[in-house]
Design an enzyme around this catalytic site. Structure first.
Site, short mmCIF file in Angstrom:
data_model
loop_
_atom_site.label_atom_id
_atom_site.label_comp_id
_atom_site.label_asym_id
_atom_site.label_seq_id
_atom_site.Cartn_x
_atom_site.Cartn_y
_atom_site.Cartn_z
N SER A 163 48.94 41.12 40.66
CA SER A 163 47.77 40.87 39.83
C SER A 163 47.71 39.39 39.40
CB SER A 163 47.79 41.82 38.62
OG SER A 163 46.57 41.76 37.92
N ASP A 187 47.46 43.03 45.13
CA ASP A 187 46.18 43.20 44.45
C ASP A 187 45.93 42.09 43.43
OD1 ASP A 187 43.87 44.77 44.62
OD2 ASP A 187 44.25 45.67 42.68
N HIS A 257 44.95 49.88 41.03
CA HIS A 257 45.49 48.51 40.94
C HIS A 257 47.00 48.52 41.20
CE1 HIS A 257 45.22 44.34 39.92
NE2 HIS A 257 45.81 44.43 38.75
#
EC number: 3.1.1.-
Length: 460
Positions: A163, A187, A257
């Protein structure tokens, strides 16, 4: 008297053994554990650099600049993996940290450095965490500079970022003009980074090889391609097994996610089962337009995850770089799905629309049923239809196949599908033979079982 002398002697020995030993020697450090209260009031940035090696696989040593004891475990001749997490709205440690560290140390003698910036990432205000990413990158650069001065090389630096951590990894790479060995983005965060220029986010120029996976492109993740290769499991959205409604609470927001991390961890041990197929779009992949892997010979299509760097030489020479690859997964670890294309050519004079179910059987009695595209197929005379078939078991050798055709209608006449040729092409294990069956009739809702045979001409 004797008993008192005995205990006094033990005390003296204990004091002598501990004399001259520092307070931090042998001390194990752990990931910062905060809570929702910390998130509400906000946290100032404080970074721990937790080192794990084959010599201390369970006892992390902090590599902060004022702590010299941790460096005795850091062997700069080894490859060093930096693992950097992202935004932490509740303050709790990521559930995956122990697993990913263990898996890395199981496969190779790495230095594994867990970048703990939980103090800084923990806040209810996402933009406050995002604003600290460059400061984290500066701290990592100071450590890498120290390692380089001791004999490490930029080639040996591998950064895995989750992330916001993916962009942190990119910022570090930019400070070395893209010379670090590899960055894997799990991601990469989308909010506040979507649409930004390359200097403000992860980019393929940030390392010698940059591979990225996208699992939540319609939510918390970044949609567009960022690396030399970008993998889109299940199209990059709506991961199998993740909640579909908000009634599931926080899992609804984070499951897609977070799936990027669990897929990557699975890749550390699968070594080849998660094969990505280069394609323009997920739809093209699903309808069978993306099966040609000849450009990667003698390799197969690229494998997602840790072993993706085997395809580095093929991917980085593209001008401009940037390959999108698609694959599907199961809902649970190890997430493996075994892919085939089912090609059907019919000679029925009338067009038929319907669904195909296919089952594979092995000699020992194991059976696996296809998970075909939900859309119905249109079968026209002498036109080949390709359907993507997915199986949760790898049956080898395959001894029998059964096929069922249905229109989905519960009323009206039952139809026939006259098949000129049916061909089953393995995609996951491309070294296996292509299997065929010729000239047969499928009655609607009647399962037909037969022995497959090698195709007479695989170029048809």
């Amino acid at each position: 008297m004797l008993l008192s002398f005995y205990f006094n002697g033990l005390l003296l020995v204990g004091c002598l053994l501990s004399w001259g030993r520092s307070d931090t020697e042998g001390q194990c450090h752990s990931f910062t554990d905060l809570n929702i209260h910390n998130s509400i009031i906000g946290t100032a940035l404080k970074v721990q650099l937790l080192l794990y090696t084959p010599e201390n696989p369970k006892c992390a040593q902090d590599l902060n600049e004022d702590n010299s004891t941790g460096f005795q475990y850091l062997n700069v001749t080894r490859k060093t993996v930096f693992i950097t997490h992202g935004y932490r709205p509740t303050g709790s440690p990521p559930v995956w940290i122990d697993n990913i560290v263990t898996k890395f140390l199981d496969i190779q003698d790495f230095n594994v450095i867990l970048v703990d910036w939980n103090r800084g990432a923990t806040t209810v205000l996402y933009h406050n965490a995002a604003a600290k990413t460059r400061k984290v990158a500066d701290i990592l650069k100071r450590l890498i500079d120290n390692m380089l001065s001791q004999g490490a090389t930029l080639d040996s630096i591998y950064m895995v970022g989750v992330s916001l951590g993916a962009h942190i990894s990119g910022f570090v790479g930019k400070m070395y003009n893209g010379s670090i060995g590899r960055i894997t983005g799990l991601d990469p965060a989308g909010p506040l980074f979507n649409g930004k220029p390359p200097e403000e986010r992860l980019h393929y120029t940030d390392a010698q090889f940059v591979d990225v996976v996208h699992t939540d492109t319609d939510g918390l993740g970044y949609k567009e391609s960022l690396g030399h290769i970008d993998f889109y499991p299940n199209g990059g959205t709506d991961q199998p097994g993740c909640p579909k409604t908000i009634l599931s609470g926080s899992e609804y927001f984070k499951c897609d996610h977070q799936r990027s991390v669990f897929l990557y961890i699975a890749s550390l041990t699968n070594n080849g089962d998660l094969v990505g197929f280069p394609c323009k779009s997920y739809r093209d992949y699903r309808i069978g337009n993306c099966t040609n892997c000849k450009e990667f010979l003698p390799l197969s299509c690229p494998v997602f995850g840790f072993y993706a760097d085997k395809w580095k030489d093929h991917l980085v020479k593209k001008n401009p770089p940037g390959t999108k690859a698609f694959f599907d997964t199961a809902a649970k670890d190890p997430f493996c799905i075994f892919h085939y294309y089912l090609d059907i050519m019919t000679w029925s004079s009338q067009t038929r629309r319907g669904y195909i179910t296919i089952r594979l059987m092995s000699l020992n009695g194991n059976v696996t049923e296809s998970k075909l595209d939900k859309d119905h197929a249109t079968f026209e005379q002498y036109k080949e239809v390709s359907l993507l078939a997915k199986f949760d078991q790898d049956l080898d050798p395959m001894t029998r196949i059964s096929v069922t055709f249905t229109t989905g209608s519960v009323i009206g006449p039952k139809f026939k599908l006259r098949v000129l040729r049916m061909r089953l092409r393995p995609l996951t294990n491309t070294n296996r033979p292509i299997l065929c069956r010729y000239d047969f009739v499928l009655l609607e809702n009647v399962e037909m079982e037969f022995n497959p045979i090698p195709c007479e001409d695989t170029n048809l």
